[in-house]
Design a protein around this motif. Structure first.
Motif, PDB file in Angstrom:
ATOM      1  N   ASP A   3       1.041  -1.049   0.132  1.00 15.73           N
ATOM      2  CA  ASP A   3      -0.140  -0.128   0.173  1.00 15.73           C
ATOM      3  C   ASP A   3       0.811   1.242   0.163  1.00 15.73           C
ATOM      4  OD1 ASP A   3       0.750  -0.956   2.566  1.00 15.73           O
ATOM      5  OD2 ASP A   3      -0.696   0.369   3.606  1.00 15.73           O
ATOM      6  N   PHE A   4       2.106   1.188  -0.031  1.00 15.34           N
ATOM      7  CA  PHE A   4       2.852   2.319  -0.123  1.00 15.34           C
ATOM      8  C   PHE A   4       3.148   2.738  -1.400  1.00 15.34           C
ATOM      9  CE2 PHE A   4       4.972  -0.571   3.218  1.00 15.34           C
ATOM     10  CZ  PHE A   4       4.329   0.046   4.216  1.00 15.34           C
ATOM     11  N   ASP A   5       3.682   3.975  -1.552  1.00 13.04           N
ATOM     12  CA  ASP A   5       3.991   4.703  -2.788  1.00 13.04           C
ATOM     13  C   ASP A   5       5.230   4.301  -3.315  1.00 13.04           C
ATOM     14  OD1 ASP A   5       3.333   6.215  -5.049  1.00 13.04           O
ATOM     15  OD2 ASP A   5       3.447   7.977  -4.081  1.00 13.04           O
ATOM     16  N   THR A   6       5.390   4.448  -4.672  1.00 13.01           N
ATOM     17  CA  THR A   6       6.711   4.105  -5.358  1.00 13.01           C
ATOM     18  C   THR A   6       7.812   5.235  -4.906  1.00 13.01           C
ATOM     19  OG1 THR A   6       5.590   3.446  -7.292  1.00 13.01           O
ATOM     20  CG2 THR A   6       8.230   4.156  -7.225  1.00 13.01           C
ATOM     21  N   PRO A   7       8.986   4.933  -4.380  1.00 12.34           N
ATOM     22  CA  PRO A   7       9.819   5.923  -3.489  1.00 12.34           C
ATOM     23  C   PRO A   7      10.145   7.070  -4.836  1.00 12.34           C
ATOM     24  CG  PRO A   7      10.647   4.032  -2.874  1.00 12.34           C
ATOM     25  CD  PRO A   7       9.392   3.813  -3.995  1.00 12.34           C
ATOM     26  N   GLU A   8      10.250   8.496  -3.992  1.00 13.11           N
ATOM     27  CA  GLU A   8      10.199   9.655  -4.836  1.00 13.11           C
ATOM     28  C   GLU A   8      11.377   9.561  -5.956  1.00 13.11           C
ATOM     29  OE1 GLU A   8       8.554  12.195  -5.731  1.00 13.11           O
ATOM     30  OE2 GLU A   8       7.118  11.269  -4.249  1.00 13.11           O
ATOM     31  N   ASN A   9      12.569   9.330  -5.609  1.00 18.13           N
ATOM     32  CA  ASN A   9      13.612   9.123  -6.371  1.00 18.13           C
ATOM     33  C   ASN A   9      13.550   8.209  -7.526  1.00 18.13           C
ATOM     34  OD1 ASN A   9      13.929   6.872  -4.276  1.00 18.13           O
ATOM     35  ND2 ASN A   9      15.870   6.309  -5.239  1.00 18.13           N
ATOM     36  N   ILE A  10      12.696   7.183  -7.409  1.00 14.48           N
ATOM     37  CA  ILE A  10      12.665   6.477  -8.605  1.00 14.48           C
ATOM     38  C   ILE A  10      11.498   7.099  -9.533  1.00 14.48           C
ATOM     39  CG2 ILE A  10      11.476   4.232  -9.270  1.00 14.48           C
ATOM     40  CD1 ILE A  10      12.358   3.058  -6.612  1.00 14.48           C
ATOM     41  N   LYS A  11      10.654   7.625  -9.038  1.00 14.04           N
ATOM     42  CA  LYS A  11       9.712   8.488 -10.043  1.00 14.04           C
ATOM     43  C   LYS A  11      10.448   9.526 -10.870  1.00 14.04           C
ATOM     44  CE  LYS A  11       5.573   8.466  -6.971  1.00 14.04           C
ATOM     45  NZ  LYS A  11       4.859   9.478  -6.202  1.00 14.04           N
ATOM     46  N   PHE A  62       9.438   0.249   5.193  1.00 15.53           N
ATOM     47  CA  PHE A  62       8.740  -0.928   4.538  1.00 15.53           C
ATOM     48  C   PHE A  62       8.655  -2.061   5.335  1.00 15.53           C
ATOM     49  CE2 PHE A  62       8.203  -0.235  -0.296  1.00 15.53           C
ATOM     50  CZ  PHE A  62       7.931   1.380  -0.334  1.00 15.53           C
ATOM     51  N   LYS A  63       9.881  -2.730   5.827  1.00 16.70           N
ATOM     52  CA  LYS A  63      10.076  -3.893   6.585  1.00 16.70           C
ATOM     53  C   LYS A  63       9.319  -3.796   7.908  1.00 16.70           C
ATOM     54  CE  LYS A  63      13.932  -6.260   6.459  1.00 16.70           C
ATOM     55  NZ  LYS A  63      14.978  -7.019   5.798  1.00 16.70           N
ATOM     56  N   LYS A  64       9.951  -2.393   8.496  1.00 16.41           N
ATOM     57  CA  LYS A  64       9.272  -2.225  10.023  1.00 16.41           C
ATOM     58  C   LYS A  64       7.702  -2.235  10.021  1.00 16.41           C
ATOM     59  CE  LYS A  64       9.969   0.798  13.791  1.00 16.41           C
ATOM     60  NZ  LYS A  64       8.640   1.551  13.826  1.00 16.41           N
ATOM     61  N   ALA A  65       7.141  -1.676   8.851  1.00 18.87           N
ATOM     62  CA  ALA A  65       5.756  -1.556   8.971  1.00 18.87           C
ATOM     63  C   ALA A  65       5.236  -3.040   8.813  1.00 18.87           C
ATOM     64  CB  ALA A  65       5.270  -0.594   7.882  1.00 18.87           C
ATOM     65  N   PHE A  66       5.576  -3.695   7.744  1.00 19.57           N
ATOM     66  CA  PHE A  66       4.911  -4.857   7.527  1.00 19.57           C
ATOM     67  C   PHE A  66       5.279  -5.904   8.564  1.00 19.57           C
ATOM     68  CE2 PHE A  66       5.691  -4.316   2.523  1.00 19.57           C
ATOM     69  CZ  PHE A  66       4.351  -3.891   2.668  1.00 19.57           C
ATOM     70  N   GLU A  67       6.633  -5.748   9.328  1.00 20.23           N
ATOM     71  CA  GLU A  67       6.573  -6.731  10.628  1.00 20.23           C
ATOM     72  C   GLU A  67       5.659  -6.443  11.605  1.00 20.23           C
ATOM     73  OE1 GLU A  67      10.577  -6.920  11.607  1.00 20.23           O
ATOM     74  OE2 GLU A  67      10.162  -8.158  13.551  1.00 20.23           O
ATOM     75  N   GLU A  68       5.451  -5.164  11.792  1.00 19.21           N
ATOM     76  CA  GLU A  68       4.282  -4.614  12.781  1.00 19.21           C
ATOM     77  C   GLU A  68       2.933  -5.371  12.672  1.00 19.21           C
ATOM     78  OE1 GLU A  68       6.032  -0.580  14.027  1.00 19.21           O
ATOM     79  OE2 GLU A  68       4.077  -0.617  13.484  1.00 19.21           O
ATOM     80  N   TYR A 119      -1.621  -8.643   4.332  1.00 15.45           N
ATOM     81  CA  TYR A 119      -1.701  -7.503   5.454  1.00 15.45           C
ATOM     82  C   TYR A 119      -0.863  -6.407   4.853  1.00 15.45           C
ATOM     83  CZ  TYR A 119       2.951 -10.000   6.895  1.00 15.45           C
ATOM     84  OH  TYR A 119       4.149 -10.525   6.821  1.00 15.45           O
ATOM     85  N   ALA A 120      -0.878  -5.943   3.570  1.00 16.46           N
ATOM     86  CA  ALA A 120      -0.374  -4.621   2.980  1.00 16.46           C
ATOM     87  C   ALA A 120      -1.597  -3.810   2.889  1.00 16.46           C
ATOM     88  CB  ALA A 120      -0.007  -5.012   1.507  1.00 16.46           C
ATOM     89  N   THR A 121      -2.005  -3.377   4.354  1.00 13.79           N
ATOM     90  CA  THR A 121      -2.914  -2.318   4.356  1.00 13.79           C
ATOM     91  C   THR A 121      -2.651  -1.657   5.684  1.00 13.79           C
ATOM     92  OG1 THR A 121      -5.229  -1.617   4.057  1.00 13.79           O
ATOM     93  CG2 THR A 121      -4.842  -3.659   5.241  1.00 13.79           C
ATOM     94  N   SER A 122      -3.322  -0.584   6.138  1.00 14.72           N
ATOM     95  CA  SER A 122      -3.018   0.044   7.377  1.00 14.72           C
ATOM     96  C   SER A 122      -3.318  -0.647   8.564  1.00 14.72           C
ATOM     97  CB  SER A 122      -3.913   1.452   7.328  1.00 14.72           C
ATOM     98  OG  SER A 122      -5.258   1.261   7.638  1.00 14.72           O
ATOM     99  N   ASN A 123      -2.681  -0.175   9.666  1.00 14.19           N
ATOM    100  CA  ASN A 123      -2.865  -1.080  10.804  1.00 14.19           C
ATOM    101  C   ASN A 123      -4.346  -1.082  11.196  1.00 14.19           C
ATOM    102  OD1 ASN A 123      -0.036  -0.908  10.685  1.00 14.19           O
ATOM    103  ND2 ASN A 123       0.199  -0.883  12.870  1.00 14.19           N
ATOM    104  N   ALA A 124      -4.856   0.356  11.017  1.00 14.10           N
ATOM    105  CA  ALA A 124      -6.343   0.333  11.569  1.00 14.10           C
ATOM    106  C   ALA A 124      -7.158  -0.557  10.869  1.00 14.10           C
ATOM    107  CB  ALA A 124      -6.523   1.963  11.522  1.00 14.10           C
ATOM    108  N   ALA A 125      -7.042  -0.569   9.556  1.00 15.40           N
ATOM    109  CA  ALA A 125      -7.988  -1.615   8.674  1.00 15.40           C
ATOM    110  C   ALA A 125      -7.792  -2.958   9.173  1.00 15.40           C
ATOM    111  CB  ALA A 125      -7.631  -1.267   7.281  1.00 15.40           C
ATOM    112  N   LEU A 126      -6.480  -3.300   9.395  1.00  8.58           N
ATOM    113  CA  LEU A 126      -6.342  -4.629   9.756  1.00  8.58           C
ATOM    114  C   LEU A 126      -6.685  -5.124  11.147  1.00  8.58           C
ATOM    115  CD1 LEU A 126      -2.640  -5.024   8.731  1.00  8.58           C
ATOM    116  CD2 LEU A 126      -4.199  -6.210   7.747  1.00  8.58           C
ATOM    117  N   GLU A 127      -6.680  -4.038  12.124  1.00  7.60           N
ATOM    118  CA  GLU A 127      -7.396  -4.439  13.460  1.00  7.60           C
ATOM    119  C   GLU A 127      -8.995  -4.535  13.484  1.00  7.60           C
ATOM    120  OE1 GLU A 127      -5.137  -1.778  16.397  1.00  7.60           O
ATOM    121  OE2 GLU A 127      -6.600  -2.417  17.743  1.00  7.60           O
ATOM    122  N   ASP A 128      -9.424  -3.609  12.532  1.00 10.97           N
ATOM    123  CA  ASP A 128     -10.777  -3.800  12.451  1.00 10.97           C
ATOM    124  C   ASP A 128     -11.077  -5.088  11.690  1.00 10.97           C
ATOM    125  OD1 ASP A 128     -13.405  -3.091  11.570  1.00 10.97           O
ATOM    126  OD2 ASP A 128     -13.045  -1.461  10.461  1.00 10.97           O
ATOM    127  N   ALA A 129     -10.389  -5.498  10.564  1.00 12.20           N
ATOM    128  CA  ALA A 129     -10.781  -7.038   9.911  1.00 12.20           C
ATOM    129  C   ALA A 129     -10.593  -7.853  10.817  1.00 12.20           C
ATOM    130  CB  ALA A 129      -9.807  -6.924   8.576  1.00 12.20           C
TER     131      ALA A 129
END
Ligand SMILES: Cc1ncc(COP(=O)(O)O)c(C=O)c1O
Length: 400
Positions: free
Chosen positions: A42-50, A294-300, A378-388
């Protein structure tokens, strides 16, 4: 004479796409739906790549590319394999395609003859058997079990190999389970393959960078250098660089195989989009500092989802090493009755009732060849995951 080809009857629609569309339709009707079925960050492509893509457009890099990829990208790919995997490839041993999916398709199209067998461990990414079938090959499934964390075991692999086996497809970390092979686990598999010199290895390393904790990623040709001459190591920028829509995948392997894949690609797409290739050069050569984020967010999120699912009645959820999927078992829910009055006979019934009752879209395990389980992305926000996960707990609690 029918208009549509017989080949079409050999493929199934992608269950992930079907369920994602059903969730979209329900949303469009005003239902409150949380979709956990899509396989993209659910992240955006990093700016340097764009910025690299915009600069490429401004420089006029907008013409047909060489079929196998622009030279700077093939060089960047060779550097990536050396730097990250300790593998030596010349740029001429690499190829760039329109997504990792096309890399695999080209490899199979370039090598399979009718009846050639391809070993696919279950559960598998939905496209492998379909691509093998479309190319005239025969998928040979080897089941894994939750007890072995959905990882292929040497005995069943050895028993599945026949004189017709052409490839084995390995995928670590895995879609749909998130399971990833440690060095020892991979060595046990490559030891079997060393005894069968006619079998080639197609390793799908798409989720290489998405592993958690102190897990160390390994790829077959690195663990067993003697497999180098019969391994195609596939990877891509879709997942680790949040570039799913740019459609760039790549691979490295023996030059004669790469040439055959180039031959196929030359009559298909003439190569991947030039602008996306320049963006991929920046992805591979540029700063990698988005990755820890990315990794920290996914791991959490993984930890949150696994813990909440394991608190749910009737579910058992193993802790995977990587990717952004979990693959809980719903075996204990089978035979129970949903609030609608429907008896859950299969994992497909389970996800269908879950979507209708609680508005949570997940994909049934039988679509990936092994159930009764279901896949949650689980590539979506923590809030959405908790709700789900709360909704899943409520749904399971309501089963009688
Ligand atoms: C295991 C696996 N391999 C390959 C792909 C395809 O990647 P791409 O989007 O680069 O074609 C995916 C995408 O979902 C995947 O999950």
């Amino acid at each position: 004479m029918g208009f549509l080809s017989d080949a079409l009857s050999r493929i199934k629609p992608s269950a992930t796409i079907v369920i994602t569309q059903k969730a979209r339709d329900l949303k469009a009707q005003g239902r409150d739906v949380i979709s956990l079925s899509v396989g993209e960050p659910d992240f955006d492509t990093p700016e340097n790549i764009k910025e690299a893509a915009i600069a490429a457009i401004r420089r006029g890099e907008t013409k047909y590319p060489p079929v196998s990829g622009i030279v700077p990208l093939r060089e960047a790919i060779a550097r990536k394999f050396k730097r990250e995997n300790g593998l030596d490839y010349k740029p001429s041993q690499t190829i760039v395609s329109t997504g990792g999916k096309q890399v695999i398709y080209n490899a199979l199209l370039a090598t399979l003859n009718p009846g050639d067998e391809v070993i696919i461990p279950t559960p598998y990414w939905v496209s492998y058997p379909e691509m093998v079938g479309l190319c005239g090959g025969k998928p040979v499934f080897v089941d894994t079990t939750m007890e072995h964390s959905f990882k292929l075991q040497p005995g069943p692999l050895e028993r599945a190999i026949t004189p017709r086996t052409k490839w084995i497809i390995l995928n670590s970390p895995s879609n749909p389970t998130g399971a990833a092979y440690s060095r020892a686990e991979m060595k046990a598999i490559t030891d079997v393959l060393m005894r069968h010199p006619h079998v080639w290895v197609l390793t799908d390393d798409m989720y290489e960078h998405l592993t958690y904790g102190d897990f160390e990623f390994v790829t077959p040709a690195q663990v067993e250098p003697n497999l180098y001459d019969r391994t195609l190591t596939m990877n891509g920028v879709s997942k680790a660089y949040a570039m799913t829509g740019w459609r760039i995948g790549y691979a490295a392997g023996p030059e004669h195989l790469i040439k055959a894949m180039d031959f196929v690609q030359g009559q298909q797409t003439s190569g991947a989009a030039t602008i996306s290739q320049w963006a991929a050069v920046e992805a591979l050569d540029g700063p990698q500092d988005h990755l820890p984020r990315f990794k920290k967010a996914f791991e959490e999120r993984r930890d949150l989802v696994v813990s909440m699912l394991n608190q749910s009645k009737y579910l058992k959820c193993p802790m995977p090493e990587g990717a952004f999927y979990v693959y809980p078992s719903c075996a204990e829910a089978i035979g129970k009755t949903a609030p609608s009055g429907k008896v859950l006979k299969t994992d497909e019934d389970f996800v269908s009732e879950l979507l209708d009752t609680e508005g949570v879209a997940a994909v049934h395990g039988s679509a990936f060849g092994l159930g009764p389980n279901f896949r949650i992305s689980y590539a979506t926000s923590n809030a959405a995951l908790e709700d789900a996960c709360n909704r899943i707990q409520r749904f399971c609690g309501s089963l009688r």
